[in-house]
Design a protein around this motif. Structure first.
Motif, PDB file in Angstrom:
ATOM      1  N   MET A   1     -70.065 -32.693-132.992  1.00 57.88           N
ATOM      2  CA  MET A   1     -71.363 -32.115-132.735  1.00 57.88           C
ATOM      3  C   MET A   1     -72.351 -32.672-133.762  1.00 57.88           C
ATOM      4  N   ALA A   2     -73.571 -32.840-133.337  1.00 60.32           N
ATOM      5  CA  ALA A   2     -74.598 -33.395-134.220  1.00 60.32           C
ATOM      6  C   ALA A   2     -75.821 -32.485-134.202  1.00 60.32           C
ATOM      7  N   GLY A   3     -76.664 -32.698-135.156  1.00 55.41           N
ATOM      8  CA  GLY A   3     -77.901 -31.940-135.258  1.00 55.41           C
ATOM      9  C   GLY A   3     -78.239 -31.680-136.708  1.00 55.41           C
ATOM     10  N   PRO A   4     -79.334 -30.983-136.949  1.00 52.36           N
ATOM     11  CA  PRO A   4     -79.720 -30.678-138.333  1.00 52.36           C
ATOM     12  C   PRO A   4     -78.611 -29.883-139.035  1.00 52.36           C
ATOM     13  N   SER A   5     -78.321 -30.254-140.258  1.00 54.49           N
ATOM     14  CA  SER A   5     -77.179 -29.645-140.948  1.00 54.49           C
ATOM     15  C   SER A   5     -77.520 -28.340-141.664  1.00 54.49           C
ATOM     16  N   ILE A   6     -78.793 -28.110-141.943  1.00 50.72           N
ATOM     17  CA  ILE A   6     -79.198 -26.876-142.621  1.00 50.72           C
ATOM     18  C   ILE A   6     -80.434 -26.302-141.934  1.00 50.72           C
ATOM     19  N   MET A   7     -80.697 -25.042-142.194  1.00 52.76           N
ATOM     20  CA  MET A   7     -81.822 -24.362-141.542  1.00 52.76           C
ATOM     21  C   MET A   7     -83.156 -25.051-141.847  1.00 52.76           C
ATOM     22  N   HIS A   8     -83.327 -25.526-143.079  1.00 50.28           N
ATOM     23  CA  HIS A   8     -84.577 -26.201-143.434  1.00 50.28           C
ATOM     24  C   HIS A   8     -84.778 -27.449-142.569  1.00 50.28           C
ATOM     25  N   ALA A   9     -83.709 -28.181-142.310  1.00 50.51           N
ATOM     26  CA  ALA A   9     -83.793 -29.366-141.452  1.00 50.51           C
ATOM     27  C   ALA A   9     -84.145 -28.967-140.013  1.00 50.51           C
ATOM     28  N   LEU A  10     -83.630 -27.828-139.559  1.00 50.51           N
ATOM     29  CA  LEU A  10     -83.997 -27.326-138.237  1.00 50.51           C
ATOM     30  C   LEU A  10     -85.485 -26.985-138.196  1.00 50.51           C
ATOM     31  N   ASP A  11     -85.984 -26.327-139.260  1.00 51.13           N
ATOM     32  CA  ASP A  11     -87.413 -26.014-139.341  1.00 51.13           C
ATOM     33  C   ASP A  11     -88.261 -27.288-139.245  1.00 51.13           C
ATOM     34  N   GLU A  12     -87.854 -28.315-139.975  1.00 47.20           N
ATOM     35  CA  GLU A  12     -88.593 -29.576-139.953  1.00 47.20           C
ATOM     36  C   GLU A  12     -88.537 -30.240-138.576  1.00 47.20           C
ATOM     37  N   ALA A  70     -83.837 -37.529-130.405  1.00 45.08           N
ATOM     38  CA  ALA A  70     -84.002 -38.385-131.586  1.00 45.08           C
ATOM     39  C   ALA A  70     -84.020 -37.548-132.865  1.00 45.08           C
ATOM     40  N   LEU A  71     -84.767 -36.458-132.861  1.00 44.84           N
ATOM     41  CA  LEU A  71     -84.850 -35.612-134.056  1.00 44.84           C
ATOM     42  C   LEU A  71     -83.526 -34.907-134.350  1.00 44.84           C
ATOM     43  N   SER A  72     -82.769 -34.600-133.305  1.00 52.30           N
ATOM     44  CA  SER A  72     -81.476 -33.933-133.472  1.00 52.30           C
ATOM     45  C   SER A  72     -80.354 -34.912-133.796  1.00 52.30           C
ATOM     46  N   ARG A  73     -80.645 -36.201-133.651  1.00 53.89           N
ATOM     47  CA  ARG A  73     -79.645 -37.253-133.856  1.00 53.89           C
ATOM     48  C   ARG A  73     -78.475 -37.115-132.876  1.00 53.89           C
ATOM     49  N   VAL A  74     -78.819 -36.786-131.616  1.00 53.86           N
ATOM     50  CA  VAL A  74     -77.806 -36.727-130.561  1.00 53.86           C
ATOM     51  C   VAL A  74     -78.139 -37.785-129.520  1.00 53.86           C
ATOM     52  N   PRO A  75     -77.133 -38.285-128.821  1.00 58.35           N
ATOM     53  CA  PRO A  75     -77.389 -39.277-127.780  1.00 58.35           C
ATOM     54  C   PRO A  75     -78.154 -38.660-126.618  1.00 58.35           C
ATOM     55  N   VAL A  76     -78.829 -39.507-125.872  1.00 53.35           N
ATOM     56  CA  VAL A  76     -79.528 -39.069-124.672  1.00 53.35           C
ATOM     57  C   VAL A  76     -79.147 -40.004-123.533  1.00 53.35           C
ATOM     58  N   ARG A  77     -78.887 -39.437-122.378  1.00 53.66           N
ATOM     59  CA  ARG A  77     -78.581 -40.231-121.179  1.00 53.66           C
ATOM     60  C   ARG A  77     -79.524 -39.797-120.070  1.00 53.66           C
ATOM     61  N   THR A  78     -79.970 -40.757-119.281  1.00 57.70           N
ATOM     62  CA  THR A  78     -80.847 -40.494-118.144  1.00 57.70           C
ATOM     63  C   THR A  78     -80.253 -41.183-116.922  1.00 57.70           C
ATOM     64  N   PRO A  79     -79.377 -40.478-116.195  1.00 61.80           N
ATOM     65  CA  PRO A  79     -78.798 -41.110-115.008  1.00 61.80           C
ATOM     66  C   PRO A  79     -79.864 -41.339-113.943  1.00 61.80           C
ATOM     67  N   ASP A  80     -79.706 -42.414-113.192  1.00 55.31           N
ATOM     68  CA  ASP A  80     -80.632 -42.727-112.110  1.00 55.31           C
ATOM     69  C   ASP A  80     -80.220 -41.903-110.898  1.00 55.31           C
ATOM     70  N   THR A  81     -80.867 -40.766-110.712  1.00 57.20           N
ATOM     71  CA  THR A  81     -80.461 -39.849-109.654  1.00 57.20           C
ATOM     72  C   THR A  81     -80.786 -40.367-108.264  1.00 57.20           C
ATOM     73  N   ALA A  82     -81.782 -41.212-108.122  1.00 54.80           N
ATOM     74  CA  ALA A  82     -82.164 -41.693-106.799  1.00 54.80           C
ATOM     75  C   ALA A  82     -81.293 -42.862-106.339  1.00 54.80           C
ATOM     76  N   ALA A  83     -80.737 -43.628-107.282  1.00 58.88           N
ATOM     77  CA  ALA A  83     -80.033 -44.857-106.911  1.00 58.88           C
ATOM     78  C   ALA A  83     -78.533 -44.696-106.743  1.00 58.88           C
ATOM     79  N   SER A  84     -77.994 -43.572-107.130  1.00 57.71           N
ATOM     80  CA  SER A  84     -76.548 -43.425-107.040  1.00 57.71           C
ATOM     81  C   SER A  84     -76.202 -42.046-106.513  1.00 57.71           C
ATOM     82  N   ASN A  85     -74.931 -41.851-106.298  1.00 58.72           N
ATOM     83  CA  ASN A  85     -74.482 -40.531-105.897  1.00 58.72           C
ATOM     84  C   ASN A  85     -74.397 -39.686-107.155  1.00 58.72           C
TER      85      ASN A  85
END
Length: 146
Positions: A1-12, A70-85
């Motif tokens: 799991m990824a993301g801000p490690s402390i509450m202050h980082a979440l605030d930022e 990007a701010l959470s440092r987690v990957p992002v995926r955008t599947p092409d919903t119109a071009a595939s099943n």
């Protein structure tokens, strides 16, 4: 799991979201409340429940989600919903099928080792439906509700 490690980082992180997308402040405030509760319980990673952002084209929904990733440092995926099943590409297909494969979330976990990626499903209304074993129709919205 990824993301801000402390509450202050979440605030930022949330402050940066507010600054970059002021029209989405209701969404970032909702996310802050959800994540703050988790951080208070000792879960220091980004683990938001699924959310659907509704708005007209070009209002910043996808941009907001990419910025959150990007701010959470987690990957992002955008599947092409119109071009595939899309329903099978998201949830995967039965291993009994000759072209069986894991769904996009599991592929992302295997690729990055991070289990809390963000998936952006643009134009979900354009996604087709598929026929499963037994003739049942499976649409992307139905698959996401599994």
């Amino acid at each position: 799991m990824a993301g801000p490690s402390i509450m202050h980082a979440l605030d930022e992180m949330i402050a940066a979201l507010h600054a970059s997308a002021p029209r989405m402040s209701d969404v970032s405030t909702w996310g802050y409340k959800a994540l703050s509760a988790q951080y208070s319980a000792g879960n220091t990673w980004s683990n938001l429940p699924p959310v659907i952002l509704i708005g007209p084209p070009g209002c910043g929904k996808s941009t907001f989600a990419r910025k959150l990733a990007a701010l959470s440092r987690v990957p992002v995926r955008t599947p092409d919903t119109a071009a595939s099943n899309a329903s099978f590409s998201v949830v995967g297909s039965d291993p009994a099928w000759s072209k069986a494969q894991a769904g996009i979330p599991l592929q992302e976990i295997a690729k990055t080792g991070i289990a809390n990626a963000i998936m952006i499903i643009d134009e979900i209304e354009k996604a087709g439906s598929a026929t499963a074993n037994g003739g049942a129709r499976v649409s992307l919205p139905d698959a996401l509700m599994l």
